[in-house]
Design an enzyme around this catalytic site. Structure first.
Site, PDB file in Angstrom:
ATOM      1  CE1 TYR A  60      -3.376   2.823   0.800  1.00 21.57           C
ATOM      2  CE2 TYR A  60      -1.992   3.324   2.412  1.00 21.57           C
ATOM      3  CZ  TYR A  60      -3.064   3.598   1.736  1.00 21.57           C
ATOM      4  OH  TYR A  60      -3.809   4.993   1.850  1.00 21.57           O
ATOM      5  CE  LYS A  64      -3.213   6.023  -1.166  1.00 25.18           C
ATOM      6  NZ  LYS A  64      -4.232   6.967  -1.908  1.00 25.18           N
ATOM      7  N   PRO A  89      -3.043  13.710   3.404  1.00 22.57           N
ATOM      8  CG  PRO A  89      -5.184  13.376   3.819  1.00 22.57           C
ATOM      9  CD  PRO A  89      -4.176  13.733   2.730  1.00 22.57           C
ATOM     10  CB  VAL A  92      -9.562  11.564   5.683  1.00 21.78           C
ATOM     11  CG1 VAL A  92     -10.753  12.343   5.371  1.00 21.78           C
ATOM     12  CG2 VAL A  92      -8.167  12.087   5.030  1.00 21.78           C
ATOM     13  CB  SER A 104     -16.953  -2.196   9.652  1.00 23.41           C
ATOM     14  OG  SER A 104     -17.094  -1.148   8.537  1.00 23.41           O
TER      15      SER A 104
END
Length: 146
Positions: A60, A64, A89, A92, A104
């Site tokens: 991940y 990014k 950020p 969020v 969840s």
């Protein structure tokens, strides 16, 4: 995960084809803040990027990083740097997209905070955690067809 990089580039190409005035890419701080021997407190600037080859990074985080770098490289190559804004950020908060998400997501956030080695004061958490409406405002989005 090449999909994140390819997706960012497809959006930029579509924006160019439509001759949009501004494009805002919302990414994540994880694309910029990880490095070997990082001090506890760091100042992150637009020149800081993770090394995607560093083995400590998750898929991940690598995706990014590659997507963000690709977006800026594309903007530089195509003369679109003044039109591109990237918001990174740390976390969020915003309205849920469905009925199950609030439960969840809140369970996941609660579990993550419990696992944290250090307890964050609410002020520290707020400093790096904009709400969705703040990101929309930063992007100049009003929700009225802009």
């Amino acid at each position: 995960m090449p999909e994140a990089r390819q997706g960012a580039l497809r959006v930029l190409e579509a924006a160019r084809a439509a001759d949009v005035k501004r494009i805002v890419l919302t990414s994540s701080m994880v694309a910029m803040m990880y490095r070997p021997n990082r001090p506890a407190q760091i100042l992150v600037t637009e020149t800081d990027w993770n090394d995607p080859g560093w083995k400590q990074l998750s898929a991940y985080i690598v995706s990014k990083t590659r997507a963000g770098k690709a977006a800026w490289d594309w903007a530089d190559k195509n003369g679109w740097k003044p039109r591109l804004t990237v918001v990174n950020p740390g976390f969020v908060l915003g309205p849920a997209l469905d009925d199950e998400a609030p439960r969840s997501k809140l369970r996941g956030i609660k579990a993550e905070l419990r696992r944290s080695r250090t307890r964050l004061r609410s002020e520290e958490l707020r400093r790096g955690s904009p709400c969705l409406s703040s990101l929309q405002q930063a992007a100049g989005y009003s929700g009225e067809g802009e």
